[in-house]
Design an enzyme around this catalytic site. Structure first.
Site, PDB file in Angstrom:
ATOM      1  N   GLY A 107      -8.134 -21.437  18.573  1.00  0.00           N
ATOM      2  CA  GLY A 107      -6.499 -21.267  18.414  1.00  0.00           C
ATOM      3  C   GLY A 107      -6.084 -20.556  19.470  1.00  0.00           C
ATOM      4  O   GLY A 107      -5.217 -19.673  19.341  1.00  0.00           O
ATOM      5  N   LYS A 109       6.148 -19.491  12.501  1.00  0.00           N
ATOM      6  CA  LYS A 109       5.531 -19.610  11.311  1.00  0.00           C
ATOM      7  C   LYS A 109       6.105 -20.580  10.571  1.00  0.00           C
ATOM      8  O   LYS A 109       7.258 -20.405   9.983  1.00  0.00           O
ATOM      9  CB  LYS A 109       5.220 -18.230  10.440  1.00  0.00           C
ATOM     10  CG  LYS A 109       4.520 -18.557   9.301  1.00  0.00           C
ATOM     11  CD  LYS A 109       4.133 -17.180   8.644  1.00  0.00           C
ATOM     12  CE  LYS A 109       3.566 -17.367   7.198  1.00  0.00           C
ATOM     13  NZ  LYS A 109       2.173 -18.186   7.238  1.00  0.00           N
ATOM     14  N   THR A 135      -4.403 -20.835  22.191  1.00  0.00           N
ATOM     15  CA  THR A 135      -3.279 -21.271  22.779  1.00  0.00           C
ATOM     16  C   THR A 135      -2.101 -20.452  22.120  1.00  0.00           C
ATOM     17  O   THR A 135      -0.978 -20.529  22.510  1.00  0.00           O
ATOM     18  CB  THR A 135      -3.074 -22.657  22.694  1.00  0.00           C
ATOM     19  OG1 THR A 135      -3.178 -23.179  21.245  1.00  0.00           O
ATOM     20  CG2 THR A 135      -4.054 -23.418  23.629  1.00  0.00           C
ATOM     21  N   GLY A 136      -2.469 -19.803  20.979  1.00  0.00           N
ATOM     22  CA  GLY A 136      -1.610 -19.048  20.212  1.00  0.00           C
ATOM     23  C   GLY A 136      -1.745 -17.596  20.398  1.00  0.00           C
ATOM     24  O   GLY A 136      -2.611 -17.198  20.646  1.00  0.00           O
ATOM     25  N   HIS A 164       9.153 -13.822   8.690  1.00  0.00           N
ATOM     26  CA  HIS A 164       8.181 -14.146   9.715  1.00  0.00           C
ATOM     27  C   HIS A 164       8.727 -14.504  10.982  1.00  0.00           C
ATOM     28  O   HIS A 164       9.708 -15.032  10.882  1.00  0.00           O
ATOM     29  CB  HIS A 164       6.808 -15.007   9.194  1.00  0.00           C
ATOM     30  CG  HIS A 164       5.928 -14.541   8.185  1.00  0.00           C
ATOM     31  ND1 HIS A 164       6.479 -14.234   6.877  1.00  0.00           N
ATOM     32  CD2 HIS A 164       4.813 -13.850   8.202  1.00  0.00           C
ATOM     33  CE1 HIS A 164       5.574 -13.608   5.947  1.00  0.00           C
ATOM     34  NE2 HIS A 164       4.554 -13.572   6.804  1.00  0.00           N
ATOM     35  N   GLY A 184       1.621 -17.205   2.620  1.00  0.00           N
ATOM     36  CA  GLY A 184       0.645 -17.499   1.724  1.00  0.00           C
ATOM     37  C   GLY A 184       0.329 -16.043   0.916  1.00  0.00           C
ATOM     38  O   GLY A 184      -0.086 -16.167  -0.459  1.00  0.00           O
ATOM     39  N   THR A 188      -6.083 -19.443   9.258  1.00  0.00           N
ATOM     40  CA  THR A 188      -5.019 -20.527   9.286  1.00  0.00           C
ATOM     41  C   THR A 188      -4.643 -20.900   7.917  1.00  0.00           C
ATOM     42  O   THR A 188      -5.252 -21.074   7.115  1.00  0.00           O
ATOM     43  CB  THR A 188      -5.247 -21.687  10.062  1.00  0.00           C
ATOM     44  OG1 THR A 188      -5.933 -21.435  11.075  1.00  0.00           O
ATOM     45  CG2 THR A 188      -4.053 -22.587  10.148  1.00  0.00           C
ATOM     46  N   THR A 189      -3.253 -20.472   7.687  1.00  0.00           N
ATOM     47  CA  THR A 189      -2.557 -20.824   6.458  1.00  0.00           C
ATOM     48  C   THR A 189      -2.156 -22.090   6.072  1.00  0.00           C
ATOM     49  O   THR A 189      -2.081 -22.769   7.282  1.00  0.00           O
ATOM     50  CB  THR A 189      -1.418 -19.923   5.773  1.00  0.00           C
ATOM     51  OG1 THR A 189      -0.403 -20.308   6.796  1.00  0.00           O
ATOM     52  CG2 THR A 189      -1.836 -18.505   5.934  1.00  0.00           C
ATOM     53  N   SER A 206      -9.241 -17.066   3.615  1.00  0.00           N
ATOM     54  CA  SER A 206      -8.179 -16.040   3.078  1.00  0.00           C
ATOM     55  C   SER A 206      -6.941 -16.269   3.508  1.00  0.00           C
ATOM     56  O   SER A 206      -6.762 -16.570   4.939  1.00  0.00           O
ATOM     57  CB  SER A 206      -8.663 -14.479   3.207  1.00  0.00           C
ATOM     58  OG  SER A 206      -7.646 -13.663   3.075  1.00  0.00           O
TER      59      SER A 206
END
Length: 339
Positions: A71, A226, A73-74, A222, A231, A164-165, A186
């Site tokens: 991830g 997002k 790229t984020g 957020h 979560g 990641t959620t 988590s």
């Protein structure tokens, strides 16, 4: 209307007006925004203090192992990669993107991380496992990639931290259980926020029904990127339900509009693109009693550091062949060997 935006005259104003106007929510020496005329707690600096060289050797981060941050790229993935590098872990120079045609690299310190599209994931990860058999993956991709990524990690037997959620969480756990793989899952990686969640769970377990009849209002803000509902907010609400509060998740006030975040929520302008503000307000049936719980985070360092602690924790469990295979951040906190 901007995605995530809610009317000013709607539930935000109603919720925030519940606060008694004479109560100060933060010390007078701290710079504050205002929520409809009511002082709002602001973030303090998220810059970590310099490490003490006398205690650095005793830190669990003194070990080194290969870590693949999926991830990059984020912004969250980059933050985790930077935190891992600063802790002395060996960054594997690859990461994955949800976009197929992406020709780019991300520079993290001295490491150039090459980004690969979805079709190359299995071949690339297989090569990584061959070269680095003790690699641990940390996933900060997108909600719609959670399950396919987890299935790949489990297929190849790669231990992973799922930060990641979103996604199908039941299927996520099932994939790990069926494969007997190691994973730490988590919805929240900030250690102090996790400690707050643990406190809520203890209260819910020991005092069920303590808030029966109380009304609950929840606001979460957020950055616009997002897409899913917090979560953490869902986890706290689940605790309030055990405490006797009736609440429909559809009532969560989800703020993603920068203008509202600045003017109503009190997010510092420099953190509009990276913050997590949560407010839970409880009111008694006769309106004579109210409780408020709030936790605000600016920046991403709290999650990045927690994710690295989680990866170190998981690596140690794999190396010790611990019989338990699925962990969460509560397990990391209980271990107590964090930076």
């Amino acid at each position: 209307m901007v995605a995530g935006q809610v009317p000013v005259s709607g539930s935000i104003a109603t919720m925030l007006s519940l606060r008694p106007p004479h109560i100060s929510l933060s010390p007078p020496w701290r710079r504050r925004a205002r929520l409809h005329g009511v002082p709002a707690s602001r973030c303090v600096s998220t810059v970590a203090p310099a490490a003490n060289p006398e205690t650095a050797a005793a830190s669990p981060a003194s070990l080194s192992f290969p870590i693949l941050v999926n991830g990059c790229t984020g912004k969250m993935g980059v933050s985790v990669a930077e935190a891992a590098a600063s802790r002395g872990l060996h960054l594997v120079p690859v990461s994955f993107s949800s976009r197929e045609r992406l020709d780019k690299t991300v520079q993290i310190g001295d490491t150039s991380i090459e980004i690969y599209g979805p079709s190359a994931r299995e071949d690339v990860l297989s090569s990584v496992v061959d070269e680095f058999p003790d690699v641990v993956v940390v996933d900060y991709t997108a909600p719609d990639s959670v399950n396919s990524n987890a299935e790949l990690y489990c297929k190849l037997g790669v231990p992973f931290v799922m930060g990641t959620t979103g996604g199908d969480r039941q299927l996520l756990y099932k994939s790990v259980q069926d494969s007997n793989n190691y994973a730490l899952i988590s919805p929240q990686m900030g250690k102090q926020v996790v400690a707050f969640l643990a406190t809520m769970e203890i209260m819910a377990e020991q005092f069920p029904g303590a808030f029966s009849g109380y009304r609950l209002e929840v606001l979460e803000s957020h950055q616009a990127g997002k897409l899913d509902i917090s979560g953490t907010a869902k986890a706290v609400i689940a605790c309030f339900k055990k405490l006797g509060v009736s609440y429909d998740m559809d009532r969560i006030v989800k703020i993603r509009d920068p203008e509202q975040q600045l003017e109503m929520v009190g997010v510092p302008e420099e953190h509009i693109e990276g913050h997590a503000f949560h407010l839970y307000h409880l009111t008694s049936p006769d309106d004579s009693v109210s409780f408020e719980f709030q936790h605000n985070v600016c920046g991403r360092s709290i999650y990045a550091e927690g994710s690295v602690d989680a990866a170190i924790f998981l690596y140690r469990k794999v190396q010790s062949e611990d019989p338990k295979r699925i962990y969460d951040m509560f397990d990391v906190l209980r271990e107590g060997n964090m930076r």
